[in-house]
Design an enzyme around this catalytic site. Structure first.
Site, mmCIF file in Angstrom:
data_model
loop_
_atom_site.group_PDB
_atom_site.id
_atom_site.type_symbol
_atom_site.label_atom_id
_atom_site.label_comp_id
_atom_site.label_asym_id
_atom_site.label_seq_id
_atom_site.Cartn_x
_atom_site.Cartn_y
_atom_site.Cartn_z
ATOM 1 N N TRP A 101 8.549 9.306 4.904
ATOM 2 C CA TRP A 101 9.064 7.917 5.804
ATOM 3 C C TRP A 101 10.357 8.045 6.018
ATOM 4 O O TRP A 101 10.880 7.395 7.238
ATOM 5 C CB TRP A 101 8.391 6.747 4.784
ATOM 6 C CG TRP A 101 7.094 6.654 4.854
ATOM 7 C CD1 TRP A 101 6.283 6.738 3.745
ATOM 8 C CD2 TRP A 101 5.994 6.725 6.077
ATOM 9 N NE1 TRP A 101 4.945 6.863 3.946
ATOM 10 C CE2 TRP A 101 4.811 6.758 5.341
ATOM 11 C CE3 TRP A 101 6.129 6.558 7.321
ATOM 12 C CZ2 TRP A 101 3.493 6.442 5.939
ATOM 13 C CZ3 TRP A 101 5.138 6.370 7.980
ATOM 14 C CH2 TRP A 101 3.920 6.577 7.243
ATOM 15 N N ASP A 171 13.708 0.400 3.332
ATOM 16 C CA ASP A 171 12.329 0.305 3.720
ATOM 17 C C ASP A 171 11.813 0.196 2.261
ATOM 18 O O ASP A 171 11.738 1.119 1.554
ATOM 19 C CB ASP A 171 11.860 1.528 4.386
ATOM 20 C CG ASP A 171 10.175 1.636 4.594
ATOM 21 O OD1 ASP A 171 9.451 0.766 4.043
ATOM 22 O OD2 ASP A 171 9.758 2.553 4.920
ATOM 23 N N LYS A 195 0.552 -2.237 1.868
ATOM 24 C CA LYS A 195 0.441 -1.685 0.552
ATOM 25 C C LYS A 195 0.536 -2.844 -0.615
ATOM 26 O O LYS A 195 -0.016 -2.389 -1.682
ATOM 27 C CB LYS A 195 1.996 -1.151 0.517
ATOM 28 C CG LYS A 195 2.343 0.038 1.629
ATOM 29 C CD LYS A 195 1.420 1.303 1.868
ATOM 30 C CE LYS A 195 1.360 1.831 3.113
ATOM 31 N NZ LYS A 195 2.647 2.500 3.609
#
Ligand SMILES: *Cc1c(COP(=O)(O)O)cnc(C)c1O
Length: 360
Positions: A101, A171, A195
């Site tokens: 990511w 993030d 999530k």
């Protein structure tokens, strides 16, 4: 068949209480005569929902008044572009590469300016967090970027990098609301909610007010302009209204559970059950260096691909689902976000013990 224990990395489990409440309100939201899905986002009722969600999030994270909270669309991946478009004044940013990511965000930023990879743990398959106490931060960097919890590899920054005064951007998709956070240490935080908070389709960005700019990079789409979104209180266009409503319910659930301190305590207890077992197991082993282990995502392997596949299959039959590791890593991964109950982790460890006895 009842509900199973879902160890998916995302979309992931939501608290059952929240789902039940939403079900109760599905046809008629509190006497409005309609579902939240059918409601104008400009209505008084919906205004109440989004404002209360923001208020609860601010309370939970102790977000200072000089930070704006934006409920946006496009997932975390959209923010990989929005961040450089809004913050890259000098067109330079430093990225710490701790997994897929972070790498994707770095590659995206490279489209808009000079993105520097100033540290990486790629040499050991991202199984650790690099030492970030003395990094070659660029003189003119607009920000330093991290992916704070690495969903795929199961690592987490326990200490934030020394950015030498530069703005920190993080993030936090897979550690959002999992433990207390000092928002003042960041210029910007963002996370997709699927999530740990709600249904896919909502991304929350928390940005320090002075970073909102009238002049993002040329060509920045209106929808990715933080200043415009902020001025419109996340209602520039139709927001992901139902998703935000569910997020609001999860915020209330976390408040009822005792807030982020209580979440941290609970998450540490859950993770300990699993890590303690992995540390003594003769069959399974964790893939991450101990100091950098995530409380949320726990990857592990047997060292034998066939046995891994057998485990995933038999676990599924036992009501323990989505334990297959990410396609780039293999093995297994148990994601044990806020909504995963203690009993779910206990059931997993019991199953692992049984599997170990049968296969060793
Ligand atoms: C899942 C995830 C993403 C991608 O989220 P999307 O909403 O699918 O774009 C980005 N970063 C992290 C840390 C993630 O866990």
């Amino acid at each position: 068949m009842g509900r199973i224990y879902n160890f998916s990395a995302g979309p992931a489990m939501l608290p059952e209480e929240v789902l039940k409440e939403a079900a109760d309100e599905m046809l008629d939201y509190r006497g409005s005569g309609m579902s939240v899905m059918e409601m104008s986002h400009r209505s008084k009722v919906y205004e109440g929902i989004i404002q209360e969600a923001e208020k609860d999030l601010r309370e939970l994270m102790n977000i200072p008044d000089n930070y704006k909270v934006l409920f946006l669309q496009g997932g975390a991946s959209q923010q990989f572009a929005a961040v450089p478009m809004n913050l890259m004044k000098n067109k330079v940013a430093d990225y710490i590469i701790t997994g897929q990511w972070a790498k994707k965000a770095y590659q995206e930023a490279g489209k808009y300016g000079k993105a520097n990879a100033i540290a990486s743990s790629a040499d050991k398959t991202f199984s650790y967090i690099p030492d970030c106490s003395e990094l070659p931060i660029s003189e003119d960097a607009d920000y330093v970027y991290i992916c704070e919890n690495n969903t795929i590899y199961g690592t987490k920054f326990k200490t934030l990098p020394n950015t030498k005064g530069k703005i920190l951007v993080a993030d936090i998709s897979s550690c959002f609301l999992s433990e207390p956070v000092d928002v003042t240490k960041y210029g910007l935080l963002f996370g997709g909610v699927q999530k740990n908070i709600g249904p896919a389709g909502v991304v929350i960005t928390i940005i320090r007010e002075d970073l909102l700019t009238e002049e993002p990079l040329e060509g920045t789409p209106t929808m990715l302009n933080y200043k415009i979104q902020s001025d419109a209180n996340s209602l520039y266009n139709t927001p992901p209204a139902y998703g935000i409503y569910i997020c609001g319910k999860v915020f209330k659930w976390i408040k009822r559970m005792g807030g982020l301190e209580a979440m941290k305590d609970r998450n540490e207890k859950k993770a300990k059950i699993l890590y303690d077992f992995l540390d003594e197991s003769k069959l399974f082993k964790g893939t991450v260096v101990k100091e950098d282990r995530s409380l949320m995502n726990v990857p592990f392997v047997t060292g034998n691909e066939e046995l891994d596949a057998k485990f995933v299959k038999e676990a599924k039959a036992a009501g323990l689902e989505n334990l297959k590791g990410h396609r780039t890593v293999g093995g297994m991964r148990a994601s044990i976000y806020n909504a995963m109950p203690m009993e779910g982790v206990e059931a997993l460890v019991e199953f692992m013990k049984k599997f170990e006895n049968e296969n060793i």
